[in-house]
Design a protein around this motif. Structure first.
Motif, PDB file in Angstrom:
ATOM      1  N   LEU A   7      39.689  43.695  37.845  1.00 26.65           N
ATOM      2  CA  LEU A   7      39.641  42.857  36.646  1.00 26.65           C
ATOM      3  C   LEU A   7      40.796  41.855  36.656  1.00 26.65           C
ATOM      4  CD1 LEU A   7      38.415  42.147  33.897  1.00 26.65           C
ATOM      5  CD2 LEU A   7      39.812  43.966  32.881  1.00 26.65           C
ATOM      6  N   LEU A  30      37.119  40.672  28.537  1.00 28.48           N
ATOM      7  CA  LEU A  30      37.377  42.041  28.994  1.00 28.48           C
ATOM      8  C   LEU A  30      38.866  42.299  29.208  1.00 28.48           C
ATOM      9  CD1 LEU A  30      34.499  42.535  31.614  1.00 28.48           C
ATOM     10  CD2 LEU A  30      34.738  43.707  29.424  1.00 28.48           C
ATOM     11  N   ALA A  31      39.597  41.288  29.682  1.00 29.96           N
ATOM     12  CA  ALA A  31      41.009  41.476  30.016  1.00 29.96           C
ATOM     13  C   ALA A  31      41.882  41.646  28.783  1.00 29.96           C
ATOM     14  CB  ALA A  31      41.502  40.288  30.843  1.00 29.96           C
ATOM     15  N   GLY A  40      47.283  38.236  35.049  1.00 28.71           N
ATOM     16  CA  GLY A  40      46.287  38.664  36.020  1.00 28.71           C
ATOM     17  C   GLY A  40      46.904  39.284  37.246  1.00 28.71           C
ATOM     18  N   TYR A  93      43.271  39.654  45.610  1.00 34.68           N
ATOM     19  CA  TYR A  93      43.323  38.351  44.922  1.00 34.68           C
ATOM     20  C   TYR A  93      42.861  37.237  45.851  1.00 34.68           C
ATOM     21  CZ  TYR A  93      45.881  40.652  41.195  1.00 34.68           C
ATOM     22  OH  TYR A  93      46.228  41.478  40.161  1.00 34.68           O
ATOM     23  N   ALA A 150      39.122  33.595  37.704  1.00 34.00           N
ATOM     24  CA  ALA A 150      38.452  32.839  36.644  1.00 34.00           C
ATOM     25  C   ALA A 150      39.315  31.666  36.190  1.00 34.00           C
ATOM     26  CB  ALA A 150      38.138  33.751  35.461  1.00 34.00           C
ATOM     27  N   THR A 184      35.306  37.540  31.832  1.00 38.01           N
ATOM     28  CA  THR A 184      36.531  38.149  32.360  1.00 38.01           C
ATOM     29  C   THR A 184      37.656  38.146  31.333  1.00 38.01           C
ATOM     30  OG1 THR A 184      35.946  37.436  34.594  1.00 38.01           O
ATOM     31  CG2 THR A 184      38.229  38.022  34.206  1.00 38.01           C
ATOM     32  N   LEU A 213      31.722  33.379  34.244  1.00 40.91           N
ATOM     33  CA  LEU A 213      32.789  34.203  34.826  1.00 40.91           C
ATOM     34  C   LEU A 213      34.017  34.224  33.929  1.00 40.91           C
ATOM     35  CD1 LEU A 213      34.063  35.745  37.267  1.00 40.91           C
ATOM     36  CD2 LEU A 213      34.778  33.507  38.138  1.00 40.91           C
ATOM     37  N   LEU A 269      39.917  39.194  39.089  1.00 41.87           N
ATOM     38  CA  LEU A 269      38.884  38.329  38.532  1.00 41.87           C
ATOM     39  C   LEU A 269      39.451  37.395  37.456  1.00 41.87           C
ATOM     40  CD1 LEU A 269      35.856  40.787  38.266  1.00 41.87           C
ATOM     41  CD2 LEU A 269      36.066  38.808  39.797  1.00 41.87           C
ATOM     42  N   LEU A 270      40.429  37.902  36.677  1.00 44.51           N
ATOM     43  CA  LEU A 270      41.080  37.056  35.679  1.00 44.51           C
ATOM     44  C   LEU A 270      41.793  35.891  36.371  1.00 44.51           C
ATOM     45  CD1 LEU A 270      42.018  36.382  32.810  1.00 44.51           C
ATOM     46  CD2 LEU A 270      43.907  37.998  33.120  1.00 44.51           C
TER      47      LEU A 270
END
Length: 481
Positions: free
Chosen positions: A315, A190-191, A301, A4, A322, A187, A183, A318-319
């Motif tokens: 992921l 997808l999450a 996240g 992270y 983002a 993200t 981004l 990235l969440l």
């Protein structure tokens, strides 16, 4: 946890690189304030999307969804309704091609309207910037709980935002937003299905929560829903940051195309945000996040992918990244906009009309720093992001949106009426917290949006009817648009 931290570090470095890369293109006032009027539709879509969806949605809207469910879409839906109307305003705004909303107010009304407009914008935009700092501070605390407190996180986030915004102005903001918008949209989309799967499927989410979480009225009631809908809708219709993006467009065609993409992106992303928060309330009904529900997206996240495979852990990181980047992006936009007011509408208009481009750029960056510090100070005294958001939205909705729309669409609106409307809308909103307890319960328990908006509209229409119609020259420039 290192993953992270690494993602956040990479995002900060990318944003700094983008800002520095745009620095060499900033030579004049127009370059700094409206990116030299050069932004194509593709860039406009993502800078509009990133400036609109920030902590108000990611924290305030998500908190509402965690507590109440899909009724939170009333707040987002106000923006959607506003966007449909903006499709017809965008080309006219680009034709007008000034720098700020107070430019429009003085052209259509008078200098007093310009100055009062600046005051309302400063109150609104620094308030909105302040809770972006809160959101960023919360995320840094979640990632580094033993090192960074939420308050220290606000200071760090404020430093990031002030530096990024000051470097290259609108050009910097717009191209950072392009990266952040791509981004965040990718993200979050997808999450959502991954988190639903981890909750046991949509049926399990539905079974874990009250039925009221899946309705649009039952939990809040119609009037409370309107109190979420109207401020968001009216803020969007009069939003100076949005108009500045249209002033920055390469052409009227680019401005209109950008609105189409903005509508699609906003509907998708805000629905996904609410769905993630609702899923999070099923995954994490108790514990730390239940006491601070505004953190639900970042919490998902951080904890929703922890025991998964490496790609899913990435992921989750990235969440989190983002959300952090979106907050920085929104803070950049809402901080930059009032700085342009102080420079264009006060300094260059009244203090130093002959200022060179070099001096204007220096003063512009100084204003970013000073307003950033003011927003940081406000953040230190704020507890509820949702309450702060509705307060900020209401000032703008009542004070400025009616006179902005009248400037484009009602020839009979007069300068005296605009001044009265802005002053009364601002005064009612700012004083409502102290006035409401002394009113009858049916009125006093309501949010400020209805009394402030009604008072503003009464002033606009009534004073316009009893004062002389605008002179022809006041209407000509806007009629050309």
């Amino acid at each position: 946890m290192n993953l992270y931290a690494a993602v956040i570090a990479v995002i900060v470095l990318v944003l700094l690189t983008v800002s520095l890369a745009r620095l060499g293109k900033v030579k004049t006032k127009a370059d700094y304030l409206v990116a030299g009027r050069s932004l194509p539709a593709f860039v406009l879509v993502f800078t509009l999307l990133s400036s609109w969806i920030g902590s108000g949605s990611l924290l305030g809207g998500a908190e509402n969804a965690y507590k109440h469910g899909f009724v939170a879409l009333w707040q987002a839906g106000g923006g959607w309704a506003g966007l449909l109307l903006i499709y017809f305003i965008a080309p006219r705004a680009r034709k007008f091609a000034q720098y700020t909303i107070p430019d429009l107010l003085e052209t259509r009304y008078n200098q007093t309207a310009r100055v009062l407009g600046v005051i309302a914008i400063l109150l609104t935009y620094t308030a909105i910037t302040s809770y972006q700092f809160i959101g960023g501070g919360d995320i840094l605390h979640l990632i580094f709980p033993d090192v960074i407190t939420p308050i220290l996180g606000r200071y760090i986030l404020a430093a990031f935002v002030i530096v990024f915004t000051a470097i290259a102005g609108m050009s910097s903001v717009a191209y950072m937003d392009l990266f952040i918008g791509l981004l965040a949209t990718g993200t979050m989309c997808l999450a959502l299905p991954v988190l639903i799967h981890r909750a046991g499927g949509w049926g399990a989410v539905h079974a874990a929560l009250p039925a009221s979480h899946f309705t649009v009225f039952d939990d809040l009631g119609f009037m409370k829903s309107l109190e979420l809908f109207l401020p968001t809708c009216l803020l969007l219709l009069g939003n100076q940051s949005m108009y500045q993006k249209f002033f920055s467009a390469k052409s009227e065609k680019d401005a209109r195309r950008a609105v189409v993409g903005w509508i699609i992106g906003t509907v998708i992303l805000e629905t996904v945000i609410v769905a993630i928060a609702v899923t999070g309330s099923a995954l994490f009904p108790t514990g730390e996040v239940s006491k601070a529900p505004r953190e639900i997206l970042a919490y998902c996240g951080l904890h929703g992918f922890g025991d998964s495979s490496a790609p899913l852990r990435l992921l989750g990181a990235l969440l989190m990244g983002a959300i952090f980047a979106k907050i920085i992006s929104t803070a950049n936009n809402w901080l930059f906009s009032p700085a342009t007011n102080l420079v264009n509408d006060i300094y260059a208009r009244y203090i130093n009309p002959e200022a060179s481009n070099k001096k204007i750029l220096i003063v512009s960056r100084l204003m970013v720093v000073l307003l950033g510090l003011w927003a940081l100070f406000q953040s230190l005294g704020t507890e509820s992001v949702l309450k702060k958001a509705l307060y900020a939205y209401t000032i703008y909705s009542a004070a400025l949106t009616p006179v902005i729309l009248a400037a484009f669409f009602w020839k009979r609106a007069t300068a005296a009426a605009a001044v009265a409307s802005i002053a009364v809308g601002t005064a009612v909103t700012v004083s409502w917290e102290w006035v409401a307890p002394h009113l009858p319960l049916a009125l006093g328990e309501r949010d400020a949006i209805f009394p402030a908006l009604v008072a503003s509209l009464i002033c606009l229409f009534a004073v316009s009817r009893v004062t002389s119609a605008p002179r022809r020259e006041q209407l000509e420039q806007l009629e050309k648009a």
